[in-house]
Scaffold this motif. Structure first.
Motif, PDB file in Angstrom:
ATOM      1  N   GLY A   1       5.488 105.268  32.966  1.00  0.00           N
ATOM      2  CA  GLY A   1       6.157 106.104  33.333  1.00  0.00           C
ATOM      3  C   GLY A   1       6.495 107.693  32.709  1.00  0.00           C
ATOM      4  O   GLY A   1       6.529 107.927  33.158  1.00  0.00           O
ATOM      5  N   HIS A   2       4.370 107.486  32.554  1.00  0.00           N
ATOM      6  CA  HIS A   2       4.526 109.127  31.946  1.00  0.00           C
ATOM      7  C   HIS A   2       4.232 109.703  33.114  1.00  0.00           C
ATOM      8  O   HIS A   2       3.516 109.046  33.553  1.00  0.00           O
ATOM      9  N   PRO A   3       4.944 111.148  33.047  1.00  0.00           N
ATOM     10  CA  PRO A   3       5.128 111.567  34.604  1.00  0.00           C
ATOM     11  C   PRO A   3       3.755 112.882  34.262  1.00  0.00           C
ATOM     12  O   PRO A   3       4.193 113.984  35.145  1.00  0.00           O
ATOM     13  N   TRP A   4       2.611 112.897  33.849  1.00  0.00           N
ATOM     14  CA  TRP A   4       1.957 114.318  33.812  1.00  0.00           C
ATOM     15  C   TRP A   4       0.149 113.867  33.814  1.00  0.00           C
ATOM     16  O   TRP A   4       0.899 111.866  33.547  1.00  0.00           O
ATOM     17  N   ILE A   5      -0.318 114.800  34.486  1.00  0.00           N
ATOM     18  CA  ILE A   5      -1.390 114.481  34.414  1.00  0.00           C
ATOM     19  C   ILE A   5      -1.814 115.811  33.607  1.00  0.00           C
ATOM     20  O   ILE A   5      -1.853 116.595  33.739  1.00  0.00           O
ATOM     21  N   ILE A   6      -2.921 115.311  32.510  1.00  0.00           N
ATOM     22  CA  ILE A   6      -3.613 116.195  31.342  1.00  0.00           C
ATOM     23  C   ILE A   6      -4.991 116.794  32.104  1.00  0.00           C
ATOM     24  O   ILE A   6      -5.399 116.205  32.712  1.00  0.00           O
TER      25      ILE A   6
END
Ligand SMILES: C[S@@+](CC[C@H](N)C(=O)[O-])C[C@H]1O[C@@H](n2cnc3c(N)ncnc32)[C@H](O)[C@@H]1O
Length: 407
Positions: free
Chosen positions: A21-26
């Motif tokens: 559910g994490h919504p970021w691409i680092i």
């Protein structure tokens, strides 16, 4: 259709986090391959489209954010503008359903990722709207976002907002220069307005500083503390900022309120807020000093309180020291206990996503046990109402609090 999609491999850890559910691409070596001209990126897993992302080549760290993890990504890209409008409507309608606007006119209309609007926060402040962009992606759709927020706010919340009432702020990059919000009214650079929260008036300054003088996210927590404040004749507000908790306690009948902050100008704002509400000045004392020094004095004077609130910045620096809030509780909590009346309560906050709730609880419990303090954790506090949380996204659940009750 898939051939036309801008398909990219992403780091296996990114896939794992997206699944949770994490919504970021680092930024990493995979994101370095994203073509800067692509507005949308489709992350693939074993050659299959996995997640539709909005792309932010300009951001130094967060390179893409999830727009959707299901559906036909080709169609979703085509319908992006319509989808955006629907999401804005859904977010603002949610606030109407919560019926919070009757209790306060500083509310989040949109709370970013948790409202499926990654990198957009919008706050209603009286009759002004502040839109904060955390992703440069939105530079491509700024007009559309602004117009839709205005239209929907007026329609759903029965307001009369025009473009001249809107303030824009890019908070995309922590490395970028911290700039105050800009008014869309070309003839206006600064406005001092008043907002009302649970019957208390607060001055809010738009266009002056990076922050506007009131933490709207804390309002969602304050509403859960009414009973405790009502029961507390004396309140010590540590790291008081412009005094939101002090004003709340004065409004609920506290007769002895002390506010401590390092910043002279925040304390000045606090005192102006006290005048604005016509509260009894004799019920309040301001201390412009570090919390450490102030606590030493209060301890020496044997001053005690029914309620002590501590809301430190995640890392703070006074003239000579940098410190971290979690570690600082080792020194601070014993001083607070000394200034707590039997039967009193401490509300301890931590304002960072970098330390999870469990770790904070363990730290407090460890300090309590080691010092044999007659304290028990009796309640957990977190963002609520207009500040929803998203599972798997600790960055969005940055605010944690515990109520420690004296036996
Ligand atoms: C997170 S804000 C508090 C927000 C406040 N509780 C509210 O809800 O409005 C942190 C405040 O701590 C102050 N501060 C930072 N380091 C400090 C220190 N060592 N002693 C006293 N105040 C400090 C800052 O000036 C700032 O106003």
């Amino acid at each position: 259709m898939n051939q036309l999609l801008p398909l990219y491999d992403v780091h296996p850890i990114s896939i794992k986090l997206l699944k949770k559910g994490h919504p970021w691409i680092i930024k990493d070596k995979f994101t370095d391959k994203f073509q800067p001209r692509e507005r949308f990126i489709v992350a693939k897993e074993r050659r299959r489209p996995f997640s539709l992302l909005i792309h932010d080549p300009k951001h130094s760290n967060i390179k893409a954010r999830v727009w959707s993890s299901s559906g036909d990504f080709g169609k979703l890209i085509k319908n992006f503008k319509k989808d955006l409008q629907q999401r804005i409507f859904k977010a603002i309608k949610k606030r109407q359903d919560l019926k919070i606007i009757e209790k306060r006119d500083n509310i989040f209309l949109i709370f970013g990722e948790a409202d499926e609007l990654p990198g957009i926060k919008a706050t209603l402040l009286g009759d002004q709207v502040l839109i904060q962009f955390y992703s440069y992606f939105w530079e491509n759709y700024e007009e559309l976002v602004i117009n839709n927020i205005i239209k929907t706010t007026n329609q759903v919340l029965n307001k009369d907002i025009t473009k001249a009432d809107v303030w824009i702020q890019y908070r995309a990059d922590s490395s970028a220069q911290k700039k105050a919000p800009k008014s869309l009214d070309p003839n206006c650079s600064y406005k001092n307005i008043q907002v009302k929260e649970f019957g208390v008036l607060y001055n809010v300054q738009l266009g002056k500083l990076y922050d506007y003088g009131l933490y709207t996210d804390m309002a969602s927590v304050r509403s859960h503390l009414e009973g405790i404040f009502k029961d507390s004749d004396s309140v010590l507000n540590l790291f008081s900022y412009t005094g939101a908790f002090s004003l709340y306690s004065l409004a609920l009948g506290s007769k002895d309120v002390v506010s401590v902050d390092l910043s002279e100008s925040y304390i000045q704002d606090l005192e102006e807020n006290i005048l604005l509400n016509e509260f009894d000045k004799d019920s309040h004392q301001s201390i412009i000093d570090s919390v450490e020094n102030a606590m030493n004095h209060l301890n020496k004077e044997n001053r005690v309180f029914d309620l002590i609130i501590s809301d430190p910045p995640s890392s703070s620096s006074d003239k000579n020291k940098r410190s971290n809030a979690l570690k600082d509780y080792e020194k601070l909590l014993p001083k607070m206990v000394k200034s707590l009346k039997p039967g009193g309560k401490i509300i301890a906050f931590l304002n960072t996503h970098k330390i999870n709730r469990n770790k904070f609880r363990q730290k407090l419990e460890q300090i309590i046990t080691e010092n044999n303090f007659p304290l028990k954790i009796t309640k957990t506090l977190k963002l609520a109402e207009d500040c929803p949380e998203l599972r798997g996204f600790p960055e969005g659940s940055y605010l944690k609090g515990f109520i420690l009750s004296h036996d």
